[in-house]
Design a protein around this motif. Sequence first.
Motif, PDB file in Angstrom:
ATOM      1  N   ALA A   1       0.834  -1.207   0.000  1.00 37.32           N
ATOM      2  CA  ALA A   1       0.000   0.000   0.000  1.00 37.32           C
ATOM      3  C   ALA A   1       0.865   1.251   0.000  1.00 37.32           C
ATOM      4  O   ALA A   1       0.605   2.206  -0.738  1.00 37.32           O
ATOM      5  N   THR A   2       1.912   1.269   0.826  1.00 38.30           N
ATOM      6  CA  THR A   2       2.780   2.449   0.872  1.00 38.30           C
ATOM      7  C   THR A   2       3.536   2.611  -0.438  1.00 38.30           C
ATOM      8  O   THR A   2       3.692   3.727  -0.945  1.00 38.30           O
ATOM      9  N   ALA A   3       4.026   1.492  -0.986  1.00 36.77           N
ATOM     10  CA  ALA A   3       4.775   1.571  -2.242  1.00 36.77           C
ATOM     11  C   ALA A   3       3.884   2.053  -3.376  1.00 36.77           C
ATOM     12  O   ALA A   3       4.255   2.938  -4.158  1.00 36.77           O
ATOM     13  N   MET A   4       2.678   1.504  -3.468  1.00 31.26           N
ATOM     14  CA  MET A   4       1.776   1.866  -4.558  1.00 31.26           C
ATOM     15  C   MET A   4       1.190   3.253  -4.365  1.00 31.26           C
ATOM     16  O   MET A   4       0.937   3.973  -5.337  1.00 31.26           O
ATOM     17  N   GLY A   5       0.969   3.662  -3.103  1.00 32.76           N
ATOM     18  CA  GLY A   5       0.429   4.997  -2.842  1.00 32.76           C
ATOM     19  C   GLY A   5       1.377   6.093  -3.292  1.00 32.76           C
ATOM     20  O   GLY A   5       0.981   7.030  -4.000  1.00 32.76           O
ATOM     21  N   SER A   6       2.648   5.981  -2.892  1.00 33.67           N
ATOM     22  CA  SER A   6       3.618   7.010  -3.292  1.00 33.67           C
ATOM     23  C   SER A   6       3.899   6.948  -4.789  1.00 33.67           C
ATOM     24  O   SER A   6       4.111   7.977  -5.433  1.00 33.67           O
ATOM     25  N   LEU A   7       3.871   5.740  -5.366  1.00 31.20           N
ATOM     26  CA  LEU A   7       4.123   5.607  -6.798  1.00 31.20           C
ATOM     27  C   LEU A   7       2.978   6.189  -7.619  1.00 31.20           C
ATOM     28  O   LEU A   7       3.205   6.867  -8.631  1.00 31.20           O
ATOM     29  N   SER A   8       1.734   5.967  -7.200  1.00 32.16           N
ATOM     30  CA  SER A   8       0.592   6.473  -7.968  1.00 32.16           C
ATOM     31  C   SER A   8       0.566   7.996  -7.987  1.00 32.16           C
ATOM     32  O   SER A   8       0.276   8.606  -9.025  1.00 32.16           O
ATOM     33  N   THR A   9       0.871   8.621  -6.856  1.00 34.00           N
ATOM     34  CA  THR A   9       0.894  10.088  -6.820  1.00 34.00           C
ATOM     35  C   THR A   9       2.009  10.629  -7.707  1.00 34.00           C
ATOM     36  O   THR A   9       1.836  11.636  -8.409  1.00 34.00           O
ATOM     37  N   ALA A  10       3.165   9.953  -7.694  1.00 34.48           N
ATOM     38  CA  ALA A  10       4.275  10.394  -8.537  1.00 34.48           C
ATOM     39  C   ALA A  10       3.931  10.268 -10.010  1.00 34.48           C
ATOM     40  O   ALA A  10       4.193  11.180 -10.808  1.00 34.48           O
ATOM     41  N   LEU A  11       3.331   9.149 -10.395  1.00 36.80           N
ATOM     42  CA  LEU A  11       2.962   8.946 -11.797  1.00 36.80           C
ATOM     43  C   LEU A  11       1.972  10.001 -12.273  1.00 36.80           C
ATOM     44  O   LEU A  11       2.108  10.560 -13.370  1.00 36.80           O
ATOM     45  N   ASN A  12       0.965  10.297 -11.444  1.00 37.33           N
ATOM     46  CA  ASN A  12      -0.028  11.283 -11.835  1.00 37.33           C
ATOM     47  C   ASN A  12       0.592  12.675 -11.950  1.00 37.33           C
ATOM     48  O   ASN A  12       0.286  13.428 -12.880  1.00 37.33           O
ATOM     49  N   ALA A  13       1.477  13.014 -11.013  1.00 41.56           N
ATOM     50  CA  ALA A  13       2.119  14.332 -11.051  1.00 41.56           C
ATOM     51  C   ALA A  13       3.070  14.457 -12.236  1.00 41.56           C
ATOM     52  O   ALA A  13       3.126  15.500 -12.899  1.00 41.56           O
ATOM     53  N   LEU A  14       3.843  13.416 -12.510  1.00 36.55           N
ATOM     54  CA  LEU A  14       4.757  13.448 -13.643  1.00 36.55           C
ATOM     55  C   LEU A  14       3.992  13.580 -14.959  1.00 36.55           C
ATOM     56  O   LEU A  14       4.375  14.369 -15.836  1.00 36.55           O
ATOM     57  N   ALA A  15       2.905  12.822 -15.095  1.00 40.76           N
ATOM     58  CA  ALA A  15       2.108  12.891 -16.316  1.00 40.76           C
ATOM     59  C   ALA A  15       1.464  14.259 -16.477  1.00 40.76           C
ATOM     60  O   ALA A  15       1.424  14.820 -17.584  1.00 40.76           O
ATOM     61  N   THR A  16       0.957  14.822 -15.378  1.00 44.17           N
ATOM     62  CA  THR A  16       0.337  16.145 -15.424  1.00 44.17           C
ATOM     63  C   THR A  16       1.340  17.213 -15.827  1.00 44.17           C
ATOM     64  O   THR A  16       1.073  18.064 -16.686  1.00 44.17           O
TER      65      THR A  16
END
Length: 541
Positions: A366-381
């Motif tokens: 959960a911690t790994a996927m939570g921080s990764l999902s926010t990073a992916l969304n921010a990088l894409a944005t």
Amino acid sequence: MSGAGLDLAIIVVYFVVIIGIGLYAARGQKTMETYALGNRSMPWWAVLASILASEISAGTFLGTPSEGYAKQNFIYAQLVIGTIIARLIVAGVFIKPFYDLKVVSIYEFLEIRFGIITRRIASFVFLLTRSLASGSRIYVGAILLVLAWEVMHPEFLKLDSEARFQQELTIYIGAVVVLTGLTALYTTFGGIKAVVWTDLIQVTLMFGSAAYVFYWLLGQTGGWSGFFESVKQPTFVNTGSDPGKSMLQNLKDTDLKWIFQQEYTIWAAFFGSVFTTLATHGTDQDMVQRMLTSKDHKKGQRAVIMSGLIDLPVVIGFIGIGILLYRFYTQNADRAPLHDPGIFAWFMVHDLSPGLRGLLAAGLFATAMGSLSTALNALATTFTKDWYLGYFRPGATSNEQFLMARWATVGFSILLALIGIGTAWVKLKNPELRIIPIVLGSFGYTYGSLLGVFLIGMLTKTRGTCTGNIAAMLAGFAAVAVLTDLPNDVWKMLTGYKAYQLPPWMPVIAFTWRIMAGTLVTVLVGLCFRRKGDAYVARTL
């Protein structure tokens, strides 16, 4: 059902729930604003959970107990003092201007204040640095899968070092690909809404499982009295001098070179940590984008301040787990780690009962996927708004931007997976490296320059130009590189020996001081350049 089967069932249920929620959040999304900001409709408490999930990564989940295990005290928690102070500054200075300008990428602010060149440079720095930092975190989340494989294949430990390295790296590659692929699935389709709502579930699971393990270890190691017996001095505050003297007297008596070379002291907490958190929570799209999904700036401010207050007990709790693990393996020496993959991960795989092990594994994922999902969304944005729209296709419609953001999410997923695999290779080659310095140290070289430019833009009316900002950011990076002896490290890696000797008075600063050094140099150089005419000033809004 066998113990391993029960653990696997719990993990599978977790993945199904998270991916299902992420895909459910994708309904009706057709515009960039919805994908990136969720129409600014997210409740502040959900945003708070998302901030916590983003910053309390797998590096914290596994790395912070390692700090407690290694040092048997709470001095690492000192750094949280600075994070609380910094979040108050972020709430008071940064958030409202971003709302007033209705930015999607926070680097749009820099274009309004200075010009397009500054925006693109800052955006590029974020894309590069966040990719390196978030990619290295994926490796941390993969540690548990590698350890689990080793337990199921005990013959692995009998291999020679080279064969073991090759097999372990292969397992890391598979683990990184699985974690990144599953996270990218719901992030690509669900956007920021999927990120925030899955983060809420993930942070709840993480806190619950960690709290249970703390009290389980407490019962196994002699209770609170045994716990406090294991805590070494200094307990919380490390000034580096005589604890019987005042703080000011300690500062007078302490060698300043020594202070800058230490990772965890009270001085790093009040100075270095403040600048680090200002950079990560005020100038990093990854964090700020969470705050911009709130209905107004006041709710975004509330979320970021509350996240700082919650950080202190969370960090203390994870350090406490590390201290309890030290006591547990002192009392059970025959079960102590044979090598150092991360003490918490070793404990989870080898010494937790089935079911609880699966629950805690889900908490780690959960911690790994939570921080990764926010990073992916921010990088894409950031890529979509600052480069696709701002450079490659200026006339793109909101729907075209939305589709590009989805493809960018896929692209950055691949990039971050490659960085995670590279981090695993480095760690396997250098097993003495600790997790926290890897994760936090990677952005120390560039985020000082980024923060310095934002501070010039936020706090001055006419200082700073695009030309001046380029010079200032380069100066900030160069200063950190010299103060960390980076040129020597690179040259030694290439040739086997150092290129030069540092003067005896010059410190090689610890990772906790890097952003402060880069920020101060960037600001000092940037202030030398003056812009003619009117300029946007955030503090006048």
